[in-house]
Design a protein around this motif. Structure first.
Motif, PDB file in Angstrom:
ATOM      1  N   ARG A 169       0.808  -1.313  -0.195  1.00 16.23           N
ATOM      2  CA  ARG A 169       0.054  -0.021   0.107  1.00 16.23           C
ATOM      3  C   ARG A 169       0.930   1.359  -0.110  1.00 16.23           C
ATOM      4  N   LYS A 170       1.982   1.156   0.762  1.00 16.66           N
ATOM      5  CA  LYS A 170       2.940   2.271   1.003  1.00 16.66           C
ATOM      6  C   LYS A 170       3.555   2.581  -0.472  1.00 16.66           C
ATOM      7  N   LEU A 171       4.050   1.375  -1.271  1.00 21.57           N
ATOM      8  CA  LEU A 171       4.728   1.578  -2.292  1.00 21.57           C
ATOM      9  C   LEU A 171       3.799   1.813  -3.637  1.00 21.57           C
ATOM     10  N   GLN A 172       2.442   1.692  -3.612  1.00 24.72           N
ATOM     11  CA  GLN A 172       1.507   1.973  -4.658  1.00 24.72           C
ATOM     12  C   GLN A 172       1.497   3.313  -4.818  1.00 24.72           C
ATOM     13  N   LYS A 173       1.657   3.735  -6.408  1.00 25.64           N
ATOM     14  CA  LYS A 173       1.340   5.005  -6.802  1.00 25.64           C
ATOM     15  C   LYS A 173       0.343   5.267  -7.799  1.00 25.64           C
ATOM     16  N   LYS A 174      -0.661   6.144  -7.600  1.00 27.66           N
ATOM     17  CA  LYS A 174      -1.464   6.439  -8.648  1.00 27.66           C
ATOM     18  C   LYS A 174      -1.507   7.961  -9.221  1.00 27.66           C
ATOM     19  N   ASP A 175      -2.007   7.935 -10.435  1.00 30.25           N
ATOM     20  CA  ASP A 175      -2.000   9.290 -11.185  1.00 30.25           C
ATOM     21  C   ASP A 175      -3.198  10.263 -10.714  1.00 30.25           C
TER      22      ASP A 175
END
Length: 437
Positions: A169-175
């Motif tokens: 969850r911490k590594l995930q990135k969204k635009d």
């Protein structure tokens, strides 16, 4: 002078005539093709009476099928590299010279020098059938640089399923539109990892002691709570956009996702340690490695070896079998195992090779090479961590992968998918067991 020349010609003629040629088929692609060829050439320099023709014959599955076809056609090689799950089928086919028999007749080799965790896999009903060569385990690779950027400790990789989810969850990135542009985890969508994660929980895939108690397996049992734990984990992570699933068994796809930093972690084989470490550095990030996560820290199981082993096939003259045995022994000597380990990431199958590298400080400078070895050495040795033995293993993998895709695509629940997978494997076992009793 003339007599000397005649004698020299005779000696050379005898030497050339006495040379034995053997065929070696393998499934190692990429740079490993040249590496195996180079190793064979080194062998021939010290064994001028033996010529080794090395041939890359495709994937593990392709090589296995070609070897069986070669046996039927009378064109089989002397040595073939077969993947771990082909063990029972090779034994049932009766096409190989058991390595255990050769060891009993050869005082020059000490079976005790090999890691028991490795030889245990290739030993069925008390006999070792093939020679361990390229052994691996599944491990977690992670981007230590990315860990630092998101506030994670780069020296504390996830150990449990909950931590894996938290880190992802911490590594995930969204635009700006909410689309995921970086995932926490990826993997090759391969049943091998399901098998490994079952072993971590000390859970069997099939009955009758995972097929290792002298009785053939008759039923699959991986629709247990342990199997559900794995499917539920991957489904949850997929649904949250934390896990990027590749096409089925897409090793290169998963590797590229991780290297291009579209995912912060990847489940992969230790066989690519060198590639990941060096390529990560070239791309500006540091790679770390860790044991496979487990449901919770109370779980005590271990990992099953993967990779392949060397089989000597029957149907060849004795002098050629003897030559093949010399090559197989040489390939598993400490020097060759160390070279193979350093150039790939597959760990040495011998204790003395590991001891030598420890003494030389190799692992203190390259700790990522040690992760898989420690994961294996710390594994509890049971029929579950020694790996399942069944003749329908390749088919079983396809069934599990199909049902996994049904789960993540919303076509089936976890329970339904695993129950259907077990039913399909049971049907396959019945068909197989009718032929091989």
């Amino acid at each position: 002078m003339k007599k000397l020349l005649v004698l020299l010609v005779v000696v050379l003629s005898i030497s050339m005539f006495a040379q034995v040629t053997i065929e070696f088929w393998h499934a190692m692609s990429g740079w490993r093709i040249e590496l195996l060829q180079s190793m064979a050439e080194d062998f021939m320099k010290t064994h001028p009476d033996i010529k080794v023709n090395v041939q890359y014959t495709g994937s593990y599955r392709d090589t296995f099928n070609k070897a069986i076809a070669g046996v039927k056609a009378g064109t089989a090689p002397h040595i073939v590299q077969i993947y771990d799950i082909g063990t029972q089928a090779m034994i049932d086919g009766g096409v190989a010279v058991p390595i255990g028999d050769l060891i009993e007749e050869d005082p020059s080799i000490d079976q005790g020098a090999f890691l028991e965790q490795v030889t245990n896999y290739y030993t069925v009903d008390g006999k070792m059938y093939s020679m361990p060569f390229n052994s691996s385990t599944a491990i977690l690779f992670y981007n230590k640089t990315m860990f630092k950027e998101v506030g994670l400790d780069p020296n504390k990789p996830p150990r449990t399923y909950d931590e894996l989810i938290e880190y992802a969850r911490k590594l995930q990135k969204k635009d700006a539109n909410g689309n995921v542009i970086r995932y926490g985890l990826t993997w090759p969508t391969h049943s091998w990892f399901f098998e490994q994660m079952m072993a971590v929980q000390n859970a069997p895939l099939v009955n009758n002691g995972n097929g290792r108690v002298g009785i053939r397996p008759t039923e699959a049992v991986f629709n247990s709570q342990e199997g559900k734990n794995i499917f539920n984990l991957f489904k949850k992570m997929t649904d949250e956009g934390l896990l990027l699933n590749t096409k089925r068994e897409d090793w290169s796809g998963a590797r590229q996702i991780f290297i291009s930093q579209k995912a912060g972690m990847v489940l992969y084989s230790t066989s690519d340690v060198k590639f990941f470490v060096e390529t990560g550095k070239e791309n500006g990030f540091e790679v770390g490695t860790a044991f496979l996560p487990k449901p919770d820290l109370s779980v005590q199981g271990g990992t099953v070896i993967g990779g392949g082993s060397l089989w000597i096939l029957k149907g060849h003259p004795k002098e050629e079998i003897d030559a093949a045995w010399e090559f197989v022994k040489w390939m598993t000597e400490p020097a060759q195992q160390i070279r193979w380990h350093m150039e790939t990431g597959y760990f040495p199958v011998r204790k003395d090779a590991i001891e030598q590298l420890l003494a030389e400080g190799f692992y203190s400078e390259r700790p990522n090479y040690l992760t898989a070895i420690m994961e294996l050495l710390l594994s509890k040795q049971t029929v579950n961590t020694n790996g399942a033995v069944m003749g329908v293993f390749p088919e079983t993998r396809e069934i599990i992968e199909t049902e996994y895709e049904n789960v993540i695509n919303g076509k089936k629940t976890v329970d339904k998918a695993l129950d259907d997978a077990v039913k399909s494997v049971n049907d396959a076992l019945k068909r197989y067991n009718r032929v091989f009793k």
